[in-house]
Design a protein around this motif. Structure first.
Motif, PDB file in Angstrom:
ATOM      1  N   ASP A   5     -11.091  -3.231   5.652  1.00 41.91           N
ATOM      2  CA  ASP A   5     -10.710  -3.965   6.869  1.00 41.91           C
ATOM      3  C   ASP A   5      -9.461  -4.795   6.611  1.00 41.91           C
ATOM      4  N   VAL A   6      -8.306  -4.233   6.941  1.00 37.16           N
ATOM      5  CA  VAL A   6      -7.045  -4.940   6.721  1.00 37.16           C
ATOM      6  C   VAL A   6      -6.020  -4.407   7.707  1.00 37.16           C
ATOM      7  N   GLU A   7      -5.092  -5.268   8.107  1.00 39.38           N
ATOM      8  CA  GLU A   7      -3.994  -4.816   8.950  1.00 39.38           C
ATOM      9  C   GLU A   7      -3.049  -3.962   8.103  1.00 39.38           C
ATOM     10  N   LEU A   8      -2.737  -2.759   8.593  1.00 43.26           N
ATOM     11  CA  LEU A   8      -1.789  -1.880   7.920  1.00 43.26           C
ATOM     12  C   LEU A   8      -0.475  -1.875   8.689  1.00 43.26           C
ATOM     13  N   VAL A   9       0.619  -2.119   7.987  1.00 42.89           N
ATOM     14  CA  VAL A   9       1.937  -2.181   8.618  1.00 42.89           C
ATOM     15  C   VAL A   9       2.849  -1.161   7.937  1.00 42.89           C
ATOM     16  N   CYS A  18       0.853  -1.185   0.000  1.00 41.59           N
ATOM     17  CA  CYS A  18       0.000   0.000   0.000  1.00 41.59           C
ATOM     18  C   CYS A  18       0.891   1.237   0.000  1.00 41.59           C
ATOM     19  N   TYR A  19       0.300   2.381  -0.318  1.00 42.49           N
ATOM     20  CA  TYR A  19       1.084   3.581  -0.618  1.00 42.49           C
ATOM     21  C   TYR A  19       0.532   4.789   0.133  1.00 42.49           C
ATOM     22  N   PRO A  20       1.102   5.117   1.303  1.00 44.86           N
ATOM     23  CA  PRO A  20       0.616   6.271   2.070  1.00 44.86           C
ATOM     24  C   PRO A  20       0.624   7.576   1.293  1.00 44.86           C
TER      25      PRO A  20
END
Length: 306
Positions: A212-216, A159-161
Motif C-alpha cells: 500500500d503505497v503511492e506509486l509515481v 522503485c524499479y518498474p
C-alpha cells in the motif's frame, strides 16, 4: 452502366491524445545541485520557470557517493528560503555513518524541510559493488526507519518498474519495496522508463502484492540518447531501438532534439494518463522547458499570484 453514388459515411473523429487531460494531476520536479556558478544560475532559472505550475514538491539530488552533499543542502535551503515550494532533499546511505546522516536530517528539519527522498545510493566509483558503511544504514529501508525516528518526515523512496539491476528477481525487488514501505515510506517514485506498459504492469504487481503505497512514474525527457543509455545501464531501464533512430542525424540540431524529446515524453505521459496515472515526477536535468511543455499538454497551467 453507371453505379449509384454512395452516400458519404462520416468517419469518427479520433480524439487527440491529450483531449481528456483536464489538469487534474499533480506534478513534481527533480533538480541536481550545480557544480559551477553558471550552472547555479541555470538551476535557479529552471526553478523559477517551473514554480508557477505549483508542483507538489521539488527535489534536489546527490551526486554519486554523496559527493554533492553540501551543494544539495545549500540548494534545498535556498528553495525553502526564497520560494514557497515544498522542497525535498535526497539522502543516501553511502559514505556516512548513522550519526552523520541523522545530524544532516535534523539540520534539514530545523531549516524547514519536511520531505526526504531516501535512497540507498550508488558507490562513488562507477562499476563498484555497493558496500554499506560499517556504522551506517545498511540500505534504504533502514534509512527510512532511522529518518522516521529523527523527525516525522514525509519520505519518498525509489522503485524499479523493470527491476533493479542488482535484484535477484522481480519478486525480490518487490520485497525490497515492501520493506521500505513497512519502514515508513509514504511514496515510491519510479526510475525512468519508456514503455507505459512497464509502469502499468508494475503498478498491477504492486497492488497484487498488497503493498500500500503511492506509486509515481519518473519521467525523463530524452534529448541525448547516449547519455540516457548510460543512465539506463545503472538502473536497469530498457531503451527501445526506435529511440536511436528518431534522434539520428540531429547531433548539431539542439532545438529539433528538444522538440522530439518533448513529443516522445508527452506521448508517454498521455498514455499513462489514459491508464489512470495522476501524478508525474519529472527528471528535469535542470532544463525547465521540456517539463513545462509536457505539463502544459497535460492541462497543468501556471497559476499567477493575485
Amino acid at each position: 452502366m453507371s453505379r449509384p453514388a454512395l452516400a458519404a459515411v462520416p468517419l469518427p473523429e479520433p480524439a487527440p491524445l491529450f483531449a481528456a487531460a483536464k489538469g487534474d494531476i499533480a506534478v513534481s520536479f527533480e533538480f541536481f545541485p550545480p557544480k559551477t556558478e553558471k550552472m547555479a544560475e541555470v538551476l535557479w532559472s529552471s526553478v523559477q520557470t517551473l514554480a508557477p505550475l505549483r508542483p507538489q514538491f521539488v527535489s534536489v539530488t546527490y551526486g554519486a557517493g554523496g559527493s554533492t552533499r553540501e551543494r544539495t543542502h545549500a540548494t534545498v535551503e535556498r528553495i525553502v528560503r526564497e520560494t514557497d515550494l515544498p522542497a525535498a532533499a535526497h539522502l543516501t546511505c553511502v559514505n556516512a555513518c548513522r550519526d552523520e546522516i541523522n545530524t544532516i536530517a535534523r539540520s534539514y528539519w530545523d531549516s524547514g524541510v519536511r520531505h526526504i527522498v531516501a535512497l540507498r545510493g550508488d558507490p562513488p566509483e562507477e562499476g563498484a559493488t555497493y558496500q554499506p558503511h560499517p556504522d551506517g544504514y545498511a540500505d534504504a529501508a533502514a534509512l527510512v526507519a532511522g529518518l522516521k525516528h529523527v523527525a516525522p518526515f514525509e519520505i519518498s523512496v525509489a522503485c524499479y518498474p523493470e527491476v533493479h539491476p542488482q535484484a535477484s528477481c522481480a519478486a525480490g525487488d518487490l520485497d525490497n519495496l515492501r520493506r521500505k514501505v513497512d519502514a515508513g515510506a509514504d511514496r515510491a517514485i519510479s526510475q525512468f522508463f519508456f514503455s507505459p506498459e512497464a509502469f502499468l504492469r508494475f503498478r498491477d504487481r504492486v497492488a497484487a502484492a498488497k503493498i500500500d503505497v503511492e506509486l509515481v512514474p519518473g519521467i525523463l525527457p530524452v534529448s541525448n540518447v547516449g547519455q540516457t543509455r548510460k543512465f539506463a545501464g545503472q538502473c536497469g531501464a530498457g531503451i527501445p531501438e526506435w529511440m536511436d533512430g528518431i534522434f539520428e542525424g540531429l547531433d548539431d540540431q539542439p532545438t529539433a532534439r528538444q522538440l522530439i524529446a518533448a513529443t516522445v515524453a508527452a506521448e508517454l505521459c498521455g498514455q499513462l494518463y489514459a491508464g489512470g496515472v495522476r501524478h508525474f515526477h519529472f527528471y528535469t536535468l535542470n532544463r525547465a522547458e521540456l517539463a513545462y511543455a509536457i505539463c502544459h499538454l497535460l492541462g497543468v497551467r501556471a497559476k499567477v499570484a493575485a
